[in-house]
Each structure stands twice: as C-alpha cells, then as structure tokens.
Design an enzyme around this catalytic site. Structure first.
Site, short mmCIF file in Angstrom:
data_model
loop_
_atom_site.label_atom_id
_atom_site.label_comp_id
_atom_site.label_asym_id
_atom_site.label_seq_id
_atom_site.Cartn_x
_atom_site.Cartn_y
_atom_site.Cartn_z
N GLY A 10 0.97 -1.22 0.24
CA GLY A 10 -0.24 -0.03 0.11
C GLY A 10 0.96 1.07 -0.06
O GLY A 10 0.67 2.42 0.71
N LEU A 15 -1.59 6.27 3.96
CA LEU A 15 -1.03 6.17 5.27
C LEU A 15 0.65 6.21 4.91
O LEU A 15 1.33 6.80 5.72
CB LEU A 15 -1.31 4.87 5.78
CG LEU A 15 -0.61 4.40 7.07
CD1 LEU A 15 -0.93 5.49 8.23
CD2 LEU A 15 -0.99 2.96 7.41
N LYS A 17 2.18 7.64 2.50
CA LYS A 17 2.62 8.96 2.06
C LYS A 17 2.76 10.11 3.42
O LYS A 17 3.90 10.71 3.57
CB LYS A 17 1.51 9.67 0.98
CG LYS A 17 1.91 11.13 1.01
CD LYS A 17 0.93 11.31 -0.33
CE LYS A 17 -0.52 11.90 0.04
NZ LYS A 17 -1.41 12.20 -0.83
N ASP A 80 -0.67 -7.06 -6.98
CA ASP A 80 -2.33 -7.04 -6.72
C ASP A 80 -2.67 -8.14 -5.53
O ASP A 80 -1.95 -9.05 -5.81
CB ASP A 80 -2.97 -7.55 -7.80
CG ASP A 80 -4.45 -7.72 -7.85
OD1 ASP A 80 -4.79 -7.57 -6.56
OD2 ASP A 80 -5.07 -7.92 -8.83
N ASP A 235 -13.53 4.38 12.37
CA ASP A 235 -12.29 5.12 11.93
C ASP A 235 -11.41 5.60 13.35
O ASP A 235 -10.43 5.38 13.54
CB ASP A 235 -12.61 6.23 11.20
CG ASP A 235 -11.13 6.91 10.67
OD1 ASP A 235 -10.36 6.14 10.39
OD2 ASP A 235 -11.05 8.21 10.59
N HIS A 240 -8.83 4.30 18.51
CA HIS A 240 -8.19 5.36 19.22
C HIS A 240 -8.84 5.70 20.66
O HIS A 240 -8.44 5.57 21.45
CB HIS A 240 -7.93 6.53 18.54
CG HIS A 240 -7.33 6.56 17.26
ND1 HIS A 240 -6.28 5.39 16.83
CD2 HIS A 240 -7.62 6.90 16.16
CE1 HIS A 240 -6.03 5.54 15.51
NE2 HIS A 240 -6.62 6.51 15.06
N LYS A 328 -8.48 21.38 16.44
CA LYS A 328 -7.63 20.12 16.68
C LYS A 328 -7.34 19.73 18.11
O LYS A 328 -6.62 20.70 18.47
CB LYS A 328 -6.47 20.06 15.66
CG LYS A 328 -5.59 18.96 15.90
CD LYS A 328 -5.82 17.55 15.36
CE LYS A 328 -4.91 16.47 15.63
NZ LYS A 328 -5.48 15.20 15.55
C1 BG6 Z 1 -6.42 7.81 11.69
C2 BG6 Z 1 -7.80 8.25 11.26
O1 BG6 Z 1 -6.26 6.75 12.40
O2 BG6 Z 1 -6.18 9.07 12.77
C3 BG6 Z 1 -7.87 9.67 10.53
O3 BG6 Z 1 -8.00 7.23 10.11
C4 BG6 Z 1 -7.51 10.68 11.68
O4 BG6 Z 1 -9.12 9.56 9.98
C5 BG6 Z 1 -6.04 10.41 12.25
O5 BG6 Z 1 -7.34 11.96 11.02
C6 BG6 Z 1 -5.80 11.32 13.60
O6 BG6 Z 1 -4.72 10.90 13.97
P1 BG6 Z 1 -3.88 11.99 14.48
O7 BG6 Z 1 -2.61 11.41 15.05
O8 BG6 Z 1 -3.73 13.26 13.69
O9 BG6 Z 1 -4.59 12.43 15.96
#
Ligand code: BG6
Length: 464
Positions: A10, A15, A17, A80, A235, A240, A328
């Site tokens: 991938g 991810l 990149k 693939d 997600d 998390h 953020k």
């Molecule tokens: C990723 C999610 O696991 O975590 C993303 O797929 C999200 O959607 C990102 O933006 C947030 O991570 P961080 O480290 O920027 O808080």
C-alpha cells in the site's frame, strides 16, 4: 540495531505518504537504522521517485542528503493483493535484493492497505515464503503489522484473525493503533501507577465523569471511498478512543510491561456498555469525492459509555469525535466530584479536573480552586501544569517512528490484542444498533446543535 528489509504493502496510499515514509526518513536521519532496504508495493505502476516526492511535503525539515539515501534504498513493485503469483514474484525480488545488499532476511511487512485485503495478503505472504512462521522463534525475524481498523465489524475481524492464526505465530503479529505510541498516551499508565497520589482517587467515590475527545479540524481529505465505508465510529472510536478509555479504566497491571497492560486493557473493554449516543454529518459531506450522494455515514459521534465493574459503577465515560470541527484537540478530562462548600459565600463554580492533553501539545494539568489574591473568601480556578512538550523539546518521536522501532525490537506493548479488538467491535455494534438520528452540523462548529439536549439529558457539560 538490526539490519532489515521493510516491505510496505500500500506504498502509494495515504498512510504511507503521510506517515510511514516520513517515519522511515526520520529513523534514517536519527541514525536509528542499520543496513536496510524498503520495498513498496501498490496495485498501480509507479516510480520510486514519484512516490517519495509525494511524501516529501509531509517530512519535517528535509535534509537532501538523507532524502537521497532514502531514495537510493527504496524500490517499488506492482502487486495485486488477490493474485498469489504476484506474491511469488515479490518474494523472488526480495530474496535477490537481500542477497545483493547483504541483508540477513529480517523482514518487517507493513500492511498499509484497507483491512479487507488482510486475508489474501496473509495468505500470499505465507504461501510465497515471504513471511515464515518459524521465524517467530529465531533469526532472522519476520514480523507483520496490520494497521487499524482491523476488520469493518466483529465478524470480518474474526474471519481475518482466523486466517492470520492459521499462517502466523501470534508473536510475529502486530495489530497496531498509532494512538498507543503517542507520548502522552504511553504516559497514562506510567503516571497512574508510579505516583501514589492518583490511584486512591481513581474510582467512583471521587470521579464524577470521564470525557475523551478527539476533535479534528480537517475533513476526510482524499479518503472518501474509505471513510464513507467506515465513518467516525469505525475510524476513530473503535480503536483510538476505546484504547484511551481502556488505559484510563483498567485495573493495575501486575507489572508495567506490554503483556500485563494489554491483559488489563482487554479486561476493562469487555465491561463497556453503551448507554446512549449521538451521530452527526457535516454539511457538504455528501458532495465529497468518492462519497455516496445519499450517504448516511457519520462524521461525528458522541456516546455515553459505562464500565460495569466495581471501580466505575455510576461513572459515565463521555466520548466524542468528529471531522471539520472548530479545533484540533485530543484530550482526556477526568472530572472529580465537587466538595461540600465550606465557604459562606462565593463557592467554586466547578470541581477539579485532571486533564491529559495529547494534541496539539502534550501536557497534564490539574485544575484546582485557589484563593483569589486580596480576597479573603473568594476562590479562582488555577492550573498545576506539567508540559511534556515544553520540557522535552526535541526528544518526542512521531507515533509511526515508535511503531517501526518497537516492532523491530519485538515489543508488543504498542500492539492491540485480538480480544481487545473483539470487545471494541461489540461496543461499535451496540451503538449502531441504537435507533439514532443523523444530525447535520456546520463545518468549523462544535458539532450538531442537538448535543446541548444530549448534555442536558445526561446532566453534564463538555469541558472546553
Ligand atoms: C487515523 C484516522 O487513524 O487517525 C484519521 O484514520 C484521523 O481519520 C487520524 O485523521 C488522526 O490521527 P492524529 O494522530 O492526527 O490525531
């Protein structure tokens, strides 16, 4: 420091990149790799130069000499995931390269693909001999990393795990969640269990509620196809948020080591119960690229969770996350109960909070009430603050650098055990089973307006 072959499946994705290539660059820059080769794969033909140039803007302070070393040691192969012969070709290529570069055959395979490819990838890696099950017990080592979310629901996670268990030894498998390698999150268990001031208060006698917030200013960027199939619950919450909840909620591990911590996280996740939830979608989401025009995918999720055990009976865990919010911020607030006010007037309006700030800055602070100067009977809120990122100015590695290093060392603390994943999917499925309305919210706001009613209904306020 071991010599290693990195295989990134991938490599042309987001991810790799934004996170993996920058992490490998930093490890080279800091002199933390010995001899190495990176072999990236993707389903489209690409040149190495093209892939690395696209990642360059995500690397902090590029040194051209270091970047040149990255380019020199990187290779690309079209692959693939569902074609077994592609894995055989890759295995042949890797062996030749290892011989040429005199690499010992230590292999770290990183699956930076969507999780529905994990089963064919596992099969392809095993059957082509790229990853040998026996290597888990000796030298050279061969390890495989599966990125979150692992599966898209409980059944798919279990099916994938069955395939993995058939081909690999658990010791060589790392199901990762990069939040577990963030400095402040790694700090939670350490601070809780190496100081005697917190643990006696860490229960329902003193804690009123816990709030876990992952707020993002960014939208879904170029990830419409992935995001629309997953949404905020899968997600962010499934992994998390619930891992942070587990670290706050777990009992003391026997020792502060990976396996003991994982065992306690797993135990507490089993006890999580869903009380209520609220979902939202930002305005304009249905017009995003690769998103269905009638999509009902949530980009905002909040929930009231309970932990059914003695320590936490009656303590709500409020969680929320969303895209395109006003700021953020990743933060955990532990709200303590209010004391009986002994002042005759001007009682404090709020209680104490322990705040664990994960982003944008890393810090811990305790909000207290203290005397207002010049006023005999008046209190003001003050903060006792430990600013991790101010104190350790240049020593905080990025989460993905830590993942790569820890997997190279064979350390499992940063990985998630499969029973944790199973419990987390059960929580998500319980939320999804609720009869919920999807509320719209404005981009740049704090989420749906209906959040006010949710707070009133459950008698709390988000700490801002
Ligand atoms: C990723 C999610 O696991 O975590 C993303 O797929 C999200 O959607 C990102 O933006 C947030 O991570 P961080 O480290 O920027 O808080």
């Amino acid at each position: 420091m071991s010599d290693v072959t990195f295989i990134i499946l991938g490599m042309s994705g987001d991810l790799a990149k934004k996170k993996l290539i920058p992490a490998l660059y930093q490890l080279i820059n800091k002199g933390m790799l010995g001899a190495f080769a990176i072999i990236g794969t993707g389903h489209e033909p690409h040149t190495v130069q093209e892939i690395l140039e696209r990642a360059k803007p995500y690397i902090a302070a590029v040194d051209e000499a270091v970047f040149a070393r990255l380019v020199e040691n990187t290779h690309y192969q079209k692959l693939d995931c569902s074609t077994p012969t592609d894995f055989a070709t890759l295995a042949h290529y890797v062996e030749q390269l290892e011989q040429q570069c005199r690499l010992p055959g230590n292999r770290l395979v990183y699956c930076a693909t969507a999780s529905h490819f994990y089963s064919p990838i596992t099969q392809g890696l095993a059957q082509s001999g790229l990853i040998d099950k026996m290597s888990s017990r000796g030298q050279p080592w061969q390890r495989i990393v599966y990125e979150k979310p692992f599966g898209h629901d409980l059944a798919s996670a279990q099916a994938t795990n069955t395939v993995i268990a058939r081909y690999f030894d658990e010791q060589q498998v790392y199901r990762v969640d990069h939040y577990l390698t963030k400095e402040m999150i790694g700090n939670i268990a350490l601070v809780r269990f190496t100081n005697c001031v917190f643990e006696p208060l860490w229960n329902n006698r003193y804690i009123e509620n816990v709030q876990i917030i992952v707020s993002e200013k960014i939208g879904i960027e170029n990830r419409g196809a992935y995001y629309d199939a997953y949404g905020a619950l899968k997600d962010i919450v499934q992994n998390h948020v619930l891992e942070m909840l587990a670290l706050i909620g777990m009992e003391a591990p026997e020792k502060l080591t990976g396996e003991h911590i994982r065992a306690q996280r797993a135990k507490v996740l089993e006890k999580v119960r869903v009380v209520d939830a609220l979902l939202g979608q930002y305005q304009g989401y249905q017009q995003e690229k690769m998103v269905a025009p009638t999509s009902r995918t949530e980009t905002f999720a909040a929930a009231y969770l309970a932990i059914d055990n003695e320590r936490w009976a009656g303590v709500p865990f409020f969680i929320k996350t969303g895209k395109y919010l006003d700021k953020k911020e990743t933060v955990i607030h532990i709200k303590f109960k209010q004391v009986n006010c002994l002042l005759t007037q001007n009682c404090p309006s709020d209680s104490n909070y322990l705040t664990i700030q994960v982003a944008p800055d890393s810090s811990f602070f305790l909000s207290l009430n203290a005397k207002k100067p010049g006023e005999a009977h008046q209190v003001v809120p003050v903060k006792m603050e430990f600013c991790h990122s101010c104190l350790f100015t240049n020593g905080i590695p990025e989460a993905y650098e830590v993942i790569v290093q820890e997997v190279m060392r064979g350390e499992h603390a940063i990985a998630v055990r499969f029973d944790e994943i199973e419990s987390s999917w059960k929580v998500i499925e319980a939320i999804k089973a609720l009869p919920l309305t999807l509320y719209a919210y404005e981009q740049g706001s704090t989420g749906p307006d209906q959040m006010n009613d949710f707070c009133t209904k459950h008698g709390f306020r988000w700490r801002s």
